[in-house]
Motif scaffolding. Structure first.
Motif, PDB file in Angstrom:
ATOM      1  N   GLU A 374     -66.706 -87.408 -80.873  1.00 30.97           N
ATOM      2  CA  GLU A 374     -65.669 -88.239 -80.270  1.00 30.97           C
ATOM      3  C   GLU A 374     -64.904 -87.533 -79.159  1.00 30.97           C
ATOM      4  O   GLU A 374     -64.121 -88.175 -78.452  1.00 30.97           O
ATOM      5  CB  GLU A 374     -64.692 -88.689 -81.366  1.00 30.97           C
ATOM      6  N   MET A 375     -65.124 -86.239 -78.958  1.00 28.80           N
ATOM      7  CA  MET A 375     -64.428 -85.549 -77.876  1.00 28.80           C
ATOM      8  C   MET A 375     -64.990 -85.931 -76.507  1.00 28.80           C
ATOM      9  O   MET A 375     -64.397 -85.605 -75.483  1.00 28.80           O
ATOM     10  CB  MET A 375     -64.481 -84.042 -78.060  1.00 28.80           C
ATOM     11  N   MET A 376     -66.116 -86.627 -76.491  1.00 31.01           N
ATOM     12  CA  MET A 376     -66.678 -87.101 -75.233  1.00 31.01           C
ATOM     13  C   MET A 376     -66.161 -88.505 -74.933  1.00 31.01           C
ATOM     14  O   MET A 376     -65.776 -89.244 -75.834  1.00 31.01           O
ATOM     15  CB  MET A 376     -68.205 -87.079 -75.303  1.00 31.01           C
ATOM     16  N   ASP A 377     -66.185 -88.870 -73.649  1.00 22.32           N
ATOM     17  CA  ASP A 377     -65.584 -90.127 -73.201  1.00 22.32           C
ATOM     18  C   ASP A 377     -66.566 -91.287 -73.359  1.00 22.32           C
ATOM     19  O   ASP A 377     -67.222 -91.715 -72.404  1.00 22.32           O
ATOM     20  CB  ASP A 377     -65.141 -89.991 -71.745  1.00 22.32           C
ATOM     21  N   TRP A 378     -66.670 -91.793 -74.571  1.00 20.85           N
ATOM     22  CA  TRP A 378     -67.465 -92.981 -74.863  1.00 20.85           C
ATOM     23  C   TRP A 378     -66.716 -93.808 -75.890  1.00 20.85           C
ATOM     24  O   TRP A 378     -65.796 -93.327 -76.532  1.00 20.85           O
ATOM     25  CB  TRP A 378     -68.866 -92.610 -75.369  1.00 20.85           C
TER      26      TRP A 378
END
Length: 424
Positions: A374-378
């Motif tokens: 979840e640390m990625m932008d999706w």
């Protein structure tokens, strides 16, 4: 080929990090995992309190479409871990699953803790070394990882690193988003965090808030925009606005409206089993001495919180126009002035942007450093899609780390002992 075993560090022991650890261990690599909290998977356990939704049973095309604007990106992850693979993974851990009436997939026991215990036991048997109470603080001037540990600050140089640090919701469980500052300082492009899968706030009257906060509004349909399909279910009144599964399912569209216009609008069908034509004809019948509240309760079973919501949202003149009242019952507009706070959201969007990452989730600016979860932008809606993609991203990152390490001349070293190692 180097005969010195590489130092492989995984930071963040949520589902994405644990899945990456398993894949690396299965490839024969030795890994060390660090987590800021005293125990692992805390948000995972919280998600399981109401019944752990592991994944969804719908067909592959429908499944990937749930990711909206991120579908093309995440479609590349799902061959590694899609819905059926998640069910198989759980079964291999001794956890049977079932498909609910909505198509969602749950463990038979509806709990997260047994699955997590079984998973950790297997990881320890494979040789996972876990360090809890180690909060990552970026890198020092030499490029070594820095951790705040229980007794003193600790540094460690690594040959490959996975960051699986979560987003910025439920900070008390470990996901506070503070890591953005260290990645930005290293030249990594990130997007600000915004709440996702969250409730939205509006301005209830004091009477409505005091009387109905915490009350579910059942058997309704919701949509955002005139040309989107209605979805049936229920929503929940809270003291600030509306929340619940139907609101979460539309949070991306509501958030986009709010970001563009400073306000978001949801349409609520309070009687989805009635056609507008039938309802309009019913409301045109003589009421006699009965009030609208009495008439609506008797004729169309509209009462309680639904009736109160109509009074909350409609001006007095609407009640003198039966046809107009019918149209509002079938399409009641509720305006929101902002999303709920991030710390009340199920998940967030924002973080490391897609452009900052290679296809195997390595940071362009930091070779050897990978990201997952979840640390990625999706974005993903509730329904098992968020967890499935987190697990799949861990798979992808682990595969990328293996390729990177081999390119650096490293080879896996068989683990001599299956004994677990844990420190705090």
């Amino acid at each position: 080929m180097s005969h010195t075993p590489p130092v492989i560090v995984l930071i963040g022991a949520g589902p994405a990090g644990l899945m990456a650890a398993e894949q690396l261990l299965d490839q024969g690599w030795s890994v060390q995992m660090f987590d800021a909290m005293p125990s692992v998977g805390r948000k995972f356990l919280l998600a399981g309190r109401g019944g752990l939704n592991l994944t969804h049973s719908e067909d592959a095309d429908s499944f990937v479409a749930r990711y909206g604007a991120d579908a093309v990106w995440i479609q590349g992850w799902l061959p590694h871990m899609d819905g059926p693979a998640v069910r198989q993974w759980a079964q291999e851990l001794g956890i049977e699953t079932f498909v609910g009436s909505s198509g969602r997939v749950f463990p038979v026991g509806m709990k997260a803790a047994p699955l997590l215990r079984a998973w950790l036991k297997r990881l320890y048997q494979k040789g996972l070394v876990l360090h809890t109470r180690h909060r990552w603080q970026g890198w020092d001037a030499t490029g070594a990882l820095v951790f705040d540990a229980p007794t003193a600050q600790r540094t460690l140089r690594a040959d490959a690193v996975l960051l699986a640090l979560g987003g910025a919701s439920w900070a008390r469980l470990g996901s506070d988003g503070r890591w953005r500052q260290w990645l930005q300082a290293a030249g990594v492009t990130t997007a600000p965090f915004v709440a996702s899968n969250c409730g939205f706030r509006c301005r209830w009257s004091e009477y409505f808030r005091a009387r109905y906060a915490g009350t579910p509004i059942k058997t309704v349909a919701v949509r955002v925009g005139d040309h989107t399909p209605w979805r049936r279910g229920e929503v929940m009144v809270d003291q600030y606005g509306l929340e619940g599964g139907l609101v979460y399912a539309h949070s991306a569209a509501l958030r986009q409206q709010w970001q563009q216009h400073g306000v978001a609008q949801l349409q609520l069908d309070l009687l989805p089993d009635w056609s507008l034509e039938k309802l309009a004809l019913t409301l045109q019948q003589p009421r006699g001495a009965r009030s609208w509240s009495s008439f609506l309760g008797q004729k169309v079973k509209l009462k309680g919180v639904k009736l109160a919501l109509l009074h909350e949202c409609l001006s007095p003149d609407v009640w003198e126009q039966p046809a107009t009242l019918a149209s509002h019952i079938k399409q009641l507009s509720i305006s929101f002035n902002e999303p709920a706070p991030m710390d009340r959201a199920i998940s967030t969007v924002g973080g490391v942007t897609r452009s900052a990452l290679t296809d195997d989730l390595m940071l362009h600016a930091l070779p050897g450093v990978f990201c997952a979860g979840e640390m990625m932008d999706w974005d993903a809606p509730t329904g098992g899609y968020l967890l499935t993609a987190c697990l799949a991203s861990g798979h992808v990152a682990a595969k990328g780390m293996t390729a990177y390490l081999r390119a650096q001349g490293f080879a896996p070293t068989p683990i001599a002992s299956a004994e677990s190692s844990r420190s705090s």
